[in-house]
Design a protein around this motif. Structure first.
Motif, mmCIF file in Angstrom:
data_model
loop_
_atom_site.group_PDB
_atom_site.id
_atom_site.type_symbol
_atom_site.label_atom_id
_atom_site.label_comp_id
_atom_site.label_asym_id
_atom_site.label_seq_id
_atom_site.Cartn_x
_atom_site.Cartn_y
_atom_site.Cartn_z
ATOM 1 N N ALA A 139 -6.879 10.603 11.717
ATOM 2 C CA ALA A 139 -7.953 11.591 11.642
ATOM 3 C C ALA A 139 -9.227 11.041 12.265
ATOM 4 N N PRO A 140 -10.100 11.925 12.756
ATOM 5 C CA PRO A 140 -11.402 11.464 13.253
ATOM 6 C C PRO A 140 -12.274 10.961 12.113
ATOM 7 N N LEU A 141 -13.233 10.131 12.459
ATOM 8 C CA LEU A 141 -14.075 9.491 11.454
ATOM 9 C C LEU A 141 -14.823 10.501 10.587
ATOM 10 N N LYS A 149 -7.750 19.734 19.688
ATOM 11 C CA LYS A 149 -9.016 19.258 20.248
ATOM 12 C C LYS A 149 -9.240 17.768 19.982
ATOM 13 N N ILE A 150 -8.834 17.294 18.794
ATOM 14 C CA ILE A 150 -9.104 15.894 18.452
ATOM 15 C C ILE A 150 -7.961 14.982 18.892
ATOM 16 N N ASP A 151 -6.809 15.560 19.251
ATOM 17 C CA ASP A 151 -5.651 14.742 19.603
ATOM 18 C C ASP A 151 -5.927 13.751 20.726
ATOM 19 N N PRO A 152 -6.634 14.126 21.825
ATOM 20 C CA PRO A 152 -6.871 13.144 22.901
ATOM 21 C C PRO A 152 -7.617 11.905 22.429
ATOM 22 N N TYR A 153 -8.508 12.053 21.459
ATOM 23 C CA TYR A 153 -9.268 10.907 20.970
ATOM 24 C C TYR A 153 -8.394 9.964 20.139
ATOM 25 N N VAL A 196 0.862 -1.182 0.000
ATOM 26 C CA VAL A 196 0.000 0.000 0.000
ATOM 27 C C VAL A 196 0.896 1.229 0.000
ATOM 28 N N ASN A 197 0.298 2.374 -0.352
ATOM 29 C CA ASN A 197 1.062 3.619 -0.394
ATOM 30 C C ASN A 197 0.908 4.462 0.860
ATOM 31 N N ARG A 198 -0.116 4.151 1.662
ATOM 32 C CA ARG A 198 -0.348 4.963 2.857
ATOM 33 C C ARG A 198 -1.173 4.194 3.870
ATOM 34 N N ILE A 199 -1.109 4.674 5.096
ATOM 35 C CA ILE A 199 -1.890 4.120 6.202
ATOM 36 C C ILE A 199 -2.836 5.207 6.692
ATOM 37 N N ILE A 200 -4.090 4.859 6.846
ATOM 38 C CA ILE A 200 -5.083 5.809 7.364
ATOM 39 C C ILE A 200 -5.698 5.215 8.620
ATOM 40 N N LEU A 201 -5.569 5.924 9.716
ATOM 41 C CA LEU A 201 -6.080 5.488 11.018
ATOM 42 C C LEU A 201 -7.170 6.445 11.455
ATOM 43 N N THR A 202 -8.295 5.906 11.855
ATOM 44 C CA THR A 202 -9.410 6.762 12.230
ATOM 45 C C THR A 202 -10.206 6.144 13.366
ATOM 46 N N ARG A 203 -10.903 6.988 14.098
ATOM 47 C CA ARG A 203 -11.803 6.515 15.148
ATOM 48 C C ARG A 203 -12.831 7.607 15.426
ATOM 49 N N PRO A 204 -14.019 7.248 15.891
ATOM 50 C CA PRO A 204 -15.021 8.266 16.216
ATOM 51 C C PRO A 204 -14.609 9.047 17.459
#
Length: 356
Positions: A234-236, A201-205, A175-183
């Motif tokens: 990134a957030p969802l 603001k979103i960093d703690p999540y 793959v060319n990239r990794i994308i990590l996300t969560r609500p």
């Protein structure tokens, strides 16, 4: 008149007992016994605890054992597996011994040594690998399927192993990239308005995802990879409207997605990409009355080709050994509460307040 039968056991009556045969397993001289027995014979003590009806003694490079034939056979198989782990260059510990015995008792077709020596990714002298049979099946499923759901309680390695597979895929140029996300859902607390920029603001999540990344990639290279877009955290909510090609995408804490969010996320899948969704359906932090998208998706997608659901249990917990007991205790408590509250309410979802 017949004499009354004696109620004395053969031991109490002094009757001679059958002598159990002595079984000897000779360890190759090339194997240092301390690596097999552990410091202060810790691993030998672990074997003795696991087989209380067997007697195990070590003399030189020989294991001398007496006891039930089934136990002796299982001890011999365990020693073979431990020797295979050592031959692969991996040190032994109490956890590896206990997990090897557990896998052998489950009569799995897979060898414990194959599970415990499977390498996913290495960094700074540390190798990440599955530690249980279900974890290996989960890792194998990620290789074999485009979309994999890892569902299980805290500490079972759902996200950590998925992250390791993502890093391995990036290093292998699959793959060319990794994308990590969560609500961005708070776990039972209201944090209020957080100061700083949007990223602040979103960093703690997203912090748990950063922590896992630091275990697998050199910390000094992470900012460079993120600046280049090779790794994105990134957030969802940022996923809407995107098509993600040639990417390894991980959705963490998926139990806190709504059914609509889950559908939105899964339909971001592009060509050459892989998706792993992880979550624990017993820890839903959604507002009262909101259904968990992770629970619903199991009914919607089960049976669809190239979609796999991997279920992990308290047996697969790899944190402190108390965590598995805690997970089981909460499971029993949740079942009791569910029974008392009736079938209309799902565990982990809050009851909507009644109006007067």
């Amino acid at each position: 008149m017949a004499e009354p039968m004696s109620d004395l056991s053969p031991e109490a009556s002094g009757a001679p007992q059958p002598v159990q045969p002595l079984h000897i397993v000779e360890i190759p001289s090339s194997v240092p016994m301390v690596s097999l027995l552990g410091p202060r014979d810790e691993l030998l003590r672990t074997l003795e605890r696991q087989f209380p009806h067997a007697s195990i003694h070590v003399r030189g490079n020989e294991f001398r054992m007496t006891g039930p034939s089934a136990d002796i056979a299982l001890i011999e198989r365990t020693l073979d597996e431990l020797l295979a782990v050592l031959a692969a260059g991996q040190p032994l510990n109490r956890d590896a011994v206990e997990r090897s015995i557990g896998m052998l008792r489950s009569q799995s077709a897979e060898r414990p040594a194959d599970v415990l020596t499977m390498n996913i990714v290495s960094n700074r002298g540390r190798t990440i690998r599955p530690k249980t049979l279900n974890q290996k099946h989960y890792v194998d499923a990620i290789d074999a399927h485009t979309i994999v759901f890892g569902i299980g309680p805290a500490g079972t390695g759902k996200t950590y192993l998925a992250m390791a597979k993502a890093v391995a895929a990036l290093q292998a140029k699959q793959v060319n990239r990794i994308i990590l996300t969560r609500p961005a859902v708070e776990a039972g607390e209201r944090l209020g308005f957080l100061p700083g920029t949007l990223n602040d603001k979103i960093d703690p999540y997203l912090r748990p995802l950063y922590d896992a990344l630091h275990d697998m990639i050199d910390p000094e290279s992470i900012p460079r990879l993120m600046a280049a877009g090779t790794i994105e955290v990134a957030p969802l909510a940022y996923m809407r409207g995107r098509t993600l090609n040639d990417a390894f995408i991980i959705l963490d804490e998926a139990q806190n997605t709504s059914p609509e969010q889950m559908k939105m996320f899964l339909t971001r899948l592009g060509f050459g990409s892989k998706i792993v969704v992880t979550g624990d359906v017993t820890q839903v932090d959604l507002p009262g009355g909101t259904q968990s998208g992770l629970k619903v998706v199991q009914d919607i997608l089960r049976g669809i080709e190239d979609v796999h659901f991997a279920n992990l249990t308290s047996v697969d917990v790899v944190r402190h050994r108390l965590v598995g007991d805690i997970v089981d205790a909460y499971g029993r408590w949740d079942s009791l509460q569910h029974k008392h509250s009736g079938p209309g309410r799902t565990t982990g979802e809050r009851r909507r307040p009644q109006r007067d």
